[in-house]
Write an enzyme that holds these catalytic residues in place. Structure first.
Site, short mmCIF file in Angstrom:
data_model
loop_
_atom_site.label_atom_id
_atom_site.label_comp_id
_atom_site.label_asym_id
_atom_site.label_seq_id
_atom_site.Cartn_x
_atom_site.Cartn_y
_atom_site.Cartn_z
N HIS A 60 -11.14 33.64 11.75
CA HIS A 60 -10.49 33.48 13.07
C HIS A 60 -9.03 33.07 12.92
CE1 HIS A 60 -10.95 32.33 17.51
NE2 HIS A 60 -9.69 32.07 17.21
N HIS A 62 -4.84 34.08 14.65
CA HIS A 62 -4.00 34.85 15.58
C HIS A 62 -2.74 35.27 14.82
CE1 HIS A 62 -6.18 33.50 19.30
NE2 HIS A 62 -6.61 32.61 18.43
N GLN A 155 -5.56 37.12 26.28
CA GLN A 155 -5.19 35.70 26.31
C GLN A 155 -5.07 35.14 27.73
OE1 GLN A 155 -3.97 32.96 23.60
NE2 GLN A 155 -4.92 32.28 25.50
N HIS A 213 -13.36 33.70 22.70
CA HIS A 213 -12.89 32.31 22.79
C HIS A 213 -13.72 31.68 23.90
CE1 HIS A 213 -9.52 33.53 20.34
NE2 HIS A 213 -8.99 32.32 20.38
N GLU A 216 -13.24 26.49 25.12
CA GLU A 216 -12.27 25.74 24.32
C GLU A 216 -11.55 24.75 25.25
OE1 GLU A 216 -8.99 27.88 22.58
OE2 GLU A 216 -8.68 26.37 21.03
N ASP A 312 -7.27 29.57 12.54
CA ASP A 312 -6.84 29.80 13.93
C ASP A 312 -5.34 30.08 14.03
OD1 ASP A 312 -7.34 30.18 16.64
OD2 ASP A 312 -7.39 28.05 17.15
N TRP A 318 0.53 26.79 19.21
CA TRP A 318 -0.61 25.88 19.31
C TRP A 318 -0.70 24.91 18.14
CZ3 TRP A 318 -0.72 31.10 20.54
CH2 TRP A 318 -0.97 31.40 21.88
N1 17E Z 1 -5.22 31.05 22.16
C1 17E Z 1 -6.27 30.35 22.62
O1 17E Z 1 -6.75 30.61 23.74
N2 17E Z 1 -6.78 29.37 21.87
C2 17E Z 1 -6.27 29.09 20.66
N3 17E Z 1 -6.81 28.11 19.93
C3 17E Z 1 -5.16 29.82 20.19
C4 17E Z 1 -4.66 30.81 20.96
C5 17E Z 1 -4.58 29.51 18.86
FE FE2 Z 2 -8.31 31.15 18.62
#
Ligand code: 17E
Ligand code: FE2
Length: 416
Positions: A60, A62, A155, A213, A216, A312, A318
């Site tokens: 995982h 980005h 996103q 995702h 989170e 990540d 982030w």
């Molecule tokens: N985008 C997201 O929704 N969550 C993350 N942890 C990252 C990007 C890095």
């Molecule tokens: Fe992520």
């Protein structure tokens, strides 16, 4: 003795099982593994008991946002939400070259440290799909030394703008390997549920994997994991489905968590935790006590479910740190998930190797005769020592060829 010689033999490496072996490689493949191989090879590397392991799997990351930290600005609150805002500004001036250059530089950093399989999320809620086009080109350009999987990741959510659903579909037609999503960020609970259902429809229609995702957030009311599990059971997609992050699971009450575990056992989906990032992103609205904001890694593992670990981010809105070293990720997992027993530490190593391979559904993975020769040698004798010292990866062998060599640091002691 025959006069046959192999291309390459690694002499006296130690497997994770503790066995000492010679490993012979011919063309792209592992052709022999034995306590002692009498045949010689054009190149022989003596390992003297160093750990020989399957390569690291980065399940995982980005890559589209990697190496942009501070551009256009730093994340002051440290939250997921400010990160998304900053990225929304940065993605206005993406170019094909910009994305490809950063992605390839990051992949090189990773491969140099033993990562040969990578799953990247790519934001597809951006009208030109520049990042996706770039990563699809990169996947092709690097395929002779590293294997890349691309997840089409909306996103900004699938339903936050009318065109986002179309963009996601287009991304799948262009050749993304998996469908992503972000149900906890959709406007409403109902939109979140609908987004997960749509992801399953698209995955089935276009024959793609799923990696969402999911939850989170520290909100104990964020319960999209159950929707994913139900989708995996009903569609029969099971292990083709992955739930990433699931940090709210760390905040659920135990009665609900108990019920959920039963459902997850039936669903047999994969889980990815990202301990470096979520220990910093989560808990930001807490005072004290401050939650850890990590999913129930130990309990999922104890139930025999497949958990892998991801980095990540590497220097992005982030998370401003990171070098691509998967041993850093496992090291953080040992701490944050309290996986401190010896079998637990070994399990954390497996979460950055074998379990990641299972999540990515890699067929040609593992140190076995007949498989493609992808393996790494570490400056350590065991998984425990590799994690404890975050040992240098000395040799990286990709598709039968020596890709990278790194010397371990040497300390000179100048006093008695
Ligand atoms: N985008 C997201 O929704 N969550 C993350 N942890 C990252 C990007 C890095
Ligand atoms: Fe992520």
């Amino acid at each position: 003795m025959s006069d046959k010689t192999y291309n390459l033999i690694l002499r006296q490496g130690q497997l994770v099982t503790g066995e000492r072996v010679d490993i012979a490689i011919e063309e792209e493949k592992i052709v022999a593994i034995a306590p002692e191989i009498s045949t010689s090879a054009a190149t022989e590397i003596p390992l003297n008991g160093k750990l020989v392991s399957s390569p690291f799997v980065e399940s995982h990351i980005h890559l589209d946002s990697a190496l942009t930290a501070g551009d256009p600005r730093w994340n002051q609150s440290g939250t997921l939400f400010e990160g998304i805002e900053i990225w929304r500004e940065r993605k206005l001036y993406l170019s094909l070259n910009d994305v490809k250059k950063r992605a390839i530089e990051t992949l090189k950093q990773q491969a140099a440290q033993g990562v040969l399989f990578v799953r990247t999320h790519v934001d597809v809620s951006e009208s030109t799909l520049t990042a996706l086009q770039a990563l699809l080109e990169v996947r092709e350009e690097v395929k002779n030394w590293i294997t890349l999987q691309v997840v089409a990741f909306p996103q900004d959510g699938i339903y936050s703008k009318p065109e986002n659903e179309k963009l996601l579909k287009k991304a799948l037609k262009m050749g993304a390997d998996a469908v992503g999503g972000i149900p906890h960020y959709e406007f409403t609970r109902e939109d979140g549920v609908r987004s997960v259902e749509r992801i399953f429809e698209l995955a089935e229609k276009y024959n793609k994997l799923i990696d969402i995702h999911c939850d989170e957030i520290d909100d104990e009311q964020s319960r999209f994991l159950e929707v994913i599990a139900a989708g995996a059971i009903r569609s029969g997609m099971g292990a083709r489905v992955t739930a990433s992050h699931t940090t709210a699971f760390g905040s659920y009450n135990n009665a609900y968590a108990y019920k959920l575990m039963g459902l997850l056992e039936r669903a047999q989906i994969n889980f990815i935790a990202n301990p470096l990032i979520n220990i910093t992103l989560q808990g930001r609205t807490d005072t004290y006590p401050k939650r850890r904001g990590i999913t129930r890694v130990k309990e999922l593992w104890q139930r025999g479910l497949n958990v892998s670990l991801g980095h990540d981010c590497i220097q992005d809105p982030w998370y401003s740190l990171g070098t691509g070293n998967m041993l850093d990720v496992a090291y953080m997992a040992v701490h944050v998930c309290q996986m401190t027993g010896m079998t637990e530490i070994n399990a954390c190593y497996d979460m950055i190797t074998d379990n990641g391979a299972r999540t990515l559904q890699l067929e040609n993975y593992g140190i076995e005769v007949g498989k493609q020769a992808n393996l790494i040698v570490l400056d350590a004798e065991s998984r425990y020592e590799a994690i404890r010292r975050r040992a240098t990866v000395l040799y990286v062998i990709s598709q039968g060829k020596l890709l990278v060599e790194t010397e371990a640091p040497v300390t000179k002691w100048n006093r008695e």
